[in-house]
Design an enzyme around this catalytic site. Structure first.
Site, mmCIF file in Angstrom:
data_model
loop_
_atom_site.group_PDB
_atom_site.id
_atom_site.type_symbol
_atom_site.label_atom_id
_atom_site.label_comp_id
_atom_site.label_asym_id
_atom_site.label_seq_id
_atom_site.Cartn_x
_atom_site.Cartn_y
_atom_site.Cartn_z
ATOM 1 N N CYS A 380 0.836 -1.197 0.000
ATOM 2 C CA CYS A 380 0.000 0.000 0.000
ATOM 3 C C CYS A 380 0.877 1.256 0.000
ATOM 4 C CB CYS A 380 -0.981 -0.054 1.165
ATOM 5 S SG CYS A 380 -2.472 0.872 0.825
ATOM 6 N N HIS A 506 -3.526 -4.994 0.667
ATOM 7 C CA HIS A 506 -2.964 -5.541 1.899
ATOM 8 C C HIS A 506 -3.025 -7.070 1.867
ATOM 9 C CE1 HIS A 506 -2.463 -1.755 4.104
ATOM 10 N NE2 HIS A 506 -3.470 -1.349 3.352
ATOM 11 N N GLU A 508 -1.302 -9.131 3.428
ATOM 12 C CA GLU A 508 -1.130 -9.738 4.762
ATOM 13 C C GLU A 508 -2.455 -10.150 5.396
ATOM 14 O OE1 GLU A 508 -0.733 -6.576 4.023
ATOM 15 O OE2 GLU A 508 -1.364 -5.232 5.641
HETATM 16 N N1 GLN Z 1 -1.991 6.757 2.745
HETATM 17 C C1 GLN Z 1 -2.055 5.960 1.562
HETATM 18 C C2 GLN Z 1 -3.392 6.096 0.868
HETATM 19 O O1 GLN Z 1 -4.336 6.551 1.465
HETATM 20 C C3 GLN Z 1 -1.771 4.515 1.844
HETATM 21 C C4 GLN Z 1 -2.790 3.853 2.704
HETATM 22 C C5 GLN Z 1 -2.306 2.561 3.260
HETATM 23 O O2 GLN Z 1 -1.114 2.269 3.237
HETATM 24 N N2 GLN Z 1 -3.201 1.769 3.801
HETATM 25 O O3 GLN Z 1 -3.533 5.759 -0.277
#
Ligand code: GLN
Length: 535
Positions: A380, A506, A508
């Site tokens: 992410c 994500h 994970e």
């Molecule tokens: N802050 C980033 C976004 O909003 C990444 C979010 C995250 O890593 N969950 O896109």
């Protein structure tokens, strides 16, 4: 109607009720039952989405996009089932729905009260979460005696009347502290917390006693006498070297048989726990070790990257290596030589996060990994910073030169899409939950997944900016996965690099001890190769 196991906690928080719930679920599933787990959080937040990872640890996201308590992650890992929005209840959720109904006039002029309106709403949600199951396990967050937990305890007390006493089990998780000065385990706090439960009308059927020292039979008898449970229902749980051993030790103590007996279900078929035993053995006794630098911005909170940490261990279990995770504060990489700090690492993981703090350190880590051919996995925000690093240092796309510069992001290659910009003031701009993704043939990701069609869970606002896709690809960045529904870049790779993979999702969250997530599995394999070549 399903049968129910209600789990409460006494004396202190952090006793591992979530792990206990997950382990009971794992054991009942191994007995051939259809199970699921519901978490009740007595706080007023409607969901965990707005909670700071420094205070509450990671936010676990389900396929249907619910932002939930991290215990749901434990549940999914232990029972190997996909949970949803209905597996998580909070006080905030209950009150908003009851108040909405009141405004709509649903209560026909009646006085709306905690009992019965709130408690009924709670029970209906419990029943809904249990529909179609043999057994629903319900964990009540917090500690017995907390003011905010009262309506939930009253609701689960009433559930015995609704479902029939033979269809519910109350399992109280408690602490038996060891007093160093007296060299003794003490039962009094447990007696008091059971008294507190009984005052609300709940008589626990069994006590799961967390303790640091072995309890003798005399002590179990004493607890049984004071707390009105049979001595065999006093279950001792010592601190374990790994949480994955908890199902095995609870079974050894007879907890699953006790629950089944209480629920009138067959309990003489021994569950096959060999895969748990294998997980524990490979977790505890691997011949080699890889060192992974976790370059994050919430590294001081031990639960902020809980699922990431577990997924890394799952990769280690799969490749028979111990994963030694070393937290690196991203900000520490800013203004210092990243090589100095990261040289030890056989692999670098950059996890998700929000806000700008620490991003330059993440970018420095991504640059170090790219230039030194060190395996790297970005998740992410981590993936986004890998893309920014590549844009800056390989494509020489400097933010100052760009008219499209978006003040909300640090580089225009990662942006808010127009449709999101319009929603910005409403706050509802997050991409949440499962999205399908098509992988590019011949990439490391496609090889790791062993398929070209996947779905992964998301929780972010910003996206890879397609306006730059061609320039980045011409410079050598490979798009290895694209969201089929919306033409969004989901995975980037660097061909020729040992393992340079960044995913917008994500992964994970879907990793399980017996089935590591493909990208974590591939990453740990690459890190192990790197470690062996270094020697
Ligand atoms: N802050 C980033 C976004 O909003 C990444 C979010 C995250 O890593 N969950 O896109």
């Amino acid at each position: 109607m399903s049968k129910y196991v209600f789990i409460t906690g006494g004396v202190v928080s952090s006793l591992g009720k979530g792990i206990t719930a997950g382990s009971i679920g794992a054991l009942l599933k191994k007995r051939g039952l259809k199970v699921s787990i519901l978490k009740i959080d007595p706080y007023l937040n409607v969901d965990a989405g707005t909670m700071n990872p420094f205070q509450h640890g990671e936010v676990f996201v389900t396929d249907d996009g619910a932002e939930t308590d991290l215990d749901l992650g434990h549940y999914e890992r232990f029972i190997d089932e996909t949970l949803s929005e209905k597996n998580s209840i909070t006080t905030g959720k209950i009150y908003s729905s009851v108040i909405k109904k009141e405004r709509r006039g649903d209560y026909l002029g009646g006085t709306v009260q905690v009992i019965p309106h709130i408690t009924n709403d709670i029970q209906e949600r419990i029943i809904r979460a249990g529909s179609g199951l043999d057994v629903l396990i319900v964990e009540i967050g917090g500690t017995v005696g907390d003011i905010e937990g009262q309506p939930f305890l009253e609701a689960i007390r009433q559930m015995a009347v609704r479902a029939g006493r033979g269809n519910v089990v109350y399992c109280h998780v408690t602490l038996i502290p060891y007093l160093e000065a007296a060299k003794e385990l003490k039962t009094k706090p447990t007696q008091h917390s059971v008294q507190e439960l009984r005052r609300i009308g709940i008589l626990p059927n069994m006590l799961v006693c967390r303790t640091s020292h072995p309890m003798d039979q005399g002590m179990k008898n004493k607890i049984a006498l004071f707390c009105d449970v049979p001595p065999e229902a006093v279950i001792e749980v010592r601190d374990e070297p790994t949480i994955y051993n908890v199902p095995i030790s609870l079974h050894r103590e007879g907890l699953d048989a006790l629950i089944l007996k209480q629920l009138g279900l067959p309990y003489d078929n021994e569950p096959d726990l060999s895969d748990w035993a294998r997980v524990v053995d490979r977790y505890l006794n691997p011949p080699e070790e890889v060192k992974i630098a976790l370059v994050g911005k919430y590294v001081q909170h031990k639960d902020a990257y809980l699922s990431v940490v577990e997924a890394l261990h799952h990769g280690g279990i799969s490749h028979n290596v111990r994963v030694n995770i070393v937290s690196v504060e991203a900000e520490d990489l800013e203004g210092s030589d990243p090589a100095e700090i990261l040289r030890f690492a056989d692999g670098i993981l950059i996890p998700g996060g929000f806000g700008e703090r620490g991003v330059e350190g993440m970018i420095a880590a991504a640059k170090y990994a790219r230039e030194n051919d060190v395996p790297i996995l970005g998740i992410c925000l981590g993936m986004q910073m890998m893309v920014v690093e590549f844009a800056r240092n390989v494509c020489r796309l400097h933010e100052a030169h760009s008219k499209e510069m978006n003040p909300a992001t640090i580089h225009p290659v990662i942006h808010l899409m127009e449709e999101q910009e319009n929603l910005r003031d409403l706050g509802g701009t997050m991409r949440l939950g499962a999205y399908p993704c098509d992988l590019t043939e011949g990439t490391k990701s496609a090889e790791a997944y062993g398929t070209l069609h996947i779905t992964e869970r998301h929780r972010h606002r910003y996206e890879f900016n397609n306006a730059y896709r061609e320039r980045l690809e011409n410079a050598g960045l490979k798009v290895a996965g694209v969201c089929t529904e919306r033409d969004l870049v989901e995975i980037v790779e660097l061909p020729g690099h040992k393992w340079y993979v960044g995913g917008q999702f994500h992964g994970e969250l879907k990793s399980r001890p017996v089935r590591p997530h493909p990208l974590f599995d591939g990453f740990i394999k690459a890190a192990a190769d790197y470690m062996r070549n270094k020697q």
